[in-house]
Design a protein around this motif. Structure first.
Motif, PDB file in Angstrom:
ATOM      1  N   LEU A  82       0.828  -1.199   0.000  1.00 23.10           N
ATOM      2  CA  LEU A  82       0.000   0.000   0.000  1.00 23.10           C
ATOM      3  C   LEU A  82       0.870   1.259   0.000  1.00 23.10           C
ATOM      4  CD1 LEU A  82      -2.816   1.335   0.359  1.00 23.10           C
ATOM      5  CD2 LEU A  82      -2.410   1.224   2.816  1.00 23.10           C
ATOM      6  N   ALA A  83       1.892   1.287   0.868  1.00 23.47           N
ATOM      7  CA  ALA A  83       2.759   2.458   0.948  1.00 23.47           C
ATOM      8  C   ALA A  83       3.502   2.691  -0.360  1.00 23.47           C
ATOM      9  CB  ALA A  83       3.743   2.290   2.105  1.00 23.47           C
ATOM     10  N   ASP A  84       3.987   1.632  -0.975  1.00 30.18           N
ATOM     11  CA  ASP A  84       4.680   1.771  -2.258  1.00 30.18           C
ATOM     12  C   ASP A  84       3.740   2.294  -3.340  1.00 30.18           C
ATOM     13  OD1 ASP A  84       7.080   0.984  -1.279  1.00 30.18           O
ATOM     14  OD2 ASP A  84       7.040  -1.036  -2.109  1.00 30.18           O
ATOM     15  N   SER A  85       2.501   1.807  -3.312  1.00 29.91           N
ATOM     16  CA  SER A  85       1.556   2.201  -4.354  1.00 29.91           C
ATOM     17  C   SER A  85       1.226   3.688  -4.280  1.00 29.91           C
ATOM     18  CB  SER A  85       0.269   1.374  -4.231  1.00 29.91           C
ATOM     19  OG  SER A  85       0.519   0.013  -4.493  1.00 29.91           O
TER      20      SER A  85
ATOM     21  N   ILE B 215       3.856   8.736   9.976  1.00 26.68           N
ATOM     22  CA  ILE B 215       4.183   9.244  11.312  1.00 26.68           C
ATOM     23  C   ILE B 215       2.904   9.492  12.114  1.00 26.68           C
ATOM     24  CG2 ILE B 215       5.142  11.214  12.566  1.00 26.68           C
ATOM     25  CD1 ILE B 215       7.240  11.432  10.349  1.00 26.68           C
ATOM     26  N   ALA B 216       1.907  10.095  11.458  1.00 31.35           N
ATOM     27  CA  ALA B 216       0.617  10.297  12.125  1.00 31.35           C
ATOM     28  C   ALA B 216       0.007   8.959  12.527  1.00 31.35           C
ATOM     29  CB  ALA B 216      -0.328  11.066  11.207  1.00 31.35           C
ATOM     30  N   GLY B 217       0.094   7.984  11.644  1.00 26.79           N
ATOM     31  CA  GLY B 217      -0.412   6.654  11.970  1.00 26.79           C
ATOM     32  C   GLY B 217       0.351   6.006  13.113  1.00 26.79           C
ATOM     33  N   PHE B 218       1.662   6.247  13.167  1.00 27.23           N
ATOM     34  CA  PHE B 218       2.466   5.691  14.254  1.00 27.23           C
ATOM     35  C   PHE B 218       2.036   6.274  15.602  1.00 27.23           C
ATOM     36  CE2 PHE B 218       6.291   5.777  16.954  1.00 27.23           C
ATOM     37  CZ  PHE B 218       6.571   4.414  17.005  1.00 27.23           C
TER      38      PHE B 218
ATOM     39  N   ASP C 201      -3.905   9.652   2.655  1.00 29.55           N
ATOM     40  CA  ASP C 201      -3.407   9.960   3.997  1.00 29.55           C
ATOM     41  C   ASP C 201      -4.128   9.120   5.050  1.00 29.55           C
ATOM     42  OD1 ASP C 201      -1.505  11.822   3.283  1.00 29.55           O
ATOM     43  OD2 ASP C 201      -2.812  13.555   3.597  1.00 29.55           O
ATOM     44  N   LEU C 202      -5.447   9.084   4.953  1.00 30.75           N
ATOM     45  CA  LEU C 202      -6.235   8.362   5.951  1.00 30.75           C
ATOM     46  C   LEU C 202      -5.968   6.859   5.885  1.00 30.75           C
ATOM     47  CD1 LEU C 202      -9.643  10.255   5.655  1.00 30.75           C
ATOM     48  CD2 LEU C 202      -7.905  10.503   7.432  1.00 30.75           C
ATOM     49  N   ILE C 203      -5.835   6.331   4.674  1.00 36.67           N
ATOM     50  CA  ILE C 203      -5.560   4.893   4.528  1.00 36.67           C
ATOM     51  C   ILE C 203      -4.205   4.539   5.103  1.00 36.67           C
ATOM     52  CG2 ILE C 203      -5.159   3.053   2.862  1.00 36.67           C
ATOM     53  CD1 ILE C 203      -7.277   4.322   1.075  1.00 36.67           C
TER      54      ILE C 203
ATOM     55  N   THR D  59      -1.061   2.072   9.244  1.00 38.12           N
ATOM     56  CA  THR D  59       0.121   2.144  10.102  1.00 38.12           C
ATOM     57  C   THR D  59      -0.265   1.998  11.568  1.00 38.12           C
ATOM     58  OG1 THR D  59       1.195   3.610   8.502  1.00 38.12           O
ATOM     59  CG2 THR D  59       2.138   3.531  10.718  1.00 38.12           C
ATOM     60  N   ALA D  60      -1.354   2.649  11.984  1.00 43.24           N
ATOM     61  CA  ALA D  60      -1.796   2.558  13.374  1.00 43.24           C
ATOM     62  C   ALA D  60      -2.120   1.112  13.753  1.00 43.24           C
ATOM     63  CB  ALA D  60      -3.008   3.457  13.591  1.00 43.24           C
TER      64      ALA D  60
END
Length: 214
Positions: free
Chosen positions: A30-33, A50-53, A151-153, A158-159
């Motif tokens: 997902l992050a790569d895409s 970072i926000a998800g972390f 961003d939300l995904i 990540t969270a």
């Protein structure tokens, strides 16, 4: 019969390792895409992560885990709360991930006197909101809206991955003898030989550029 039992055990272990890696691979894909889409890019993806972390740390703090308060005996003892078979661990992960968002909301509303969780969630929300506003100021509204969705995904994935990783580490520590060694060896081999593109420096799997919003 012994050979069949050995093969069955090996197959079960292989499936277990695959199930452990699937959430990590899904997040990497997902992050790569999304980073592959030029209007979004790696930098914005990293800030959403970072926000998800931050949100993930709040989820870990708000979600009750087996054996709390955690101690050496609770984590490592045979027959302890973390001495779980693969299917029991999978059920635990699904149960905690499903309950975690609601538990975090309850803690924020009812039991966050020191505002630690509130500050973490507010920092993540400020980071995501700032990116959303900047996106609408410099991009056409469709691309800006797609950026907000990405961003939300990324933040949500990540969270949840942080919560999953916390439980995985505790479980692997209990399984210290075999699983931790096997996962470590496989991780080293993946980093050296780049078989499935798990690590950030390799980008094997991602959506083709034409499949991303234009």
């Amino acid at each position: 019969m012994d050979v069949l039992n050995l093969l069955s055990s090996a197959a079960s272990d292989a499936v277990g390792v695959l199930l452990i890696a699937v959430p990590l691979l899904l997040h990497r894909w997902l992050a790569d895409s999304v980073a592959h889409w030029p209007p979004y890019g790696t930098l914005r993806k990293d800030k959403a992560a970072i926000a998800g972390f931050l949100l993930g740390l709040c989820l870990v703090a708000a979600t009750p885990l087996p054996g709390q308060p955690l101690s050496f005996d609770n984590i490592f003892n045979r027959g302890g709360p973390w001495d779980l078979e693969m299917d029991a661990f999978g059920a635990l992960v699904l149960d905690r991930i499903a309950a975690a968002p609601g538990l975090l909301v309850d803690r924020l509303v009812l039991d966050d006197e020191r505002l630690n969780l509130t500050l973490g969630v507010a920092a993540a929300a400020a980071l995501l909101t700032g990116h959303a506003i900047a996106g609408f100021l410099r991009l056409r509204w469709r691309r800006a809206l797609a950026g907000v969705v990405f961003d939300l995904i990324v933040a949500a994935m990540t969270a949840l991955l942080v919560l999953y990783a916390a439980m995985l580490v505790l479980w692997l520590c209990n399984r210290l003898n075999f699983w931790l060694l096997l996962v470590g060896i496989l991780a080293i081999q993946e980093y050296r030989y780049n078989l499935i593109g798990l690590f950030p420096r390799h980008r094997h799997f991602r959506l083709p550029r034409l499949r991303l919003p234009q």
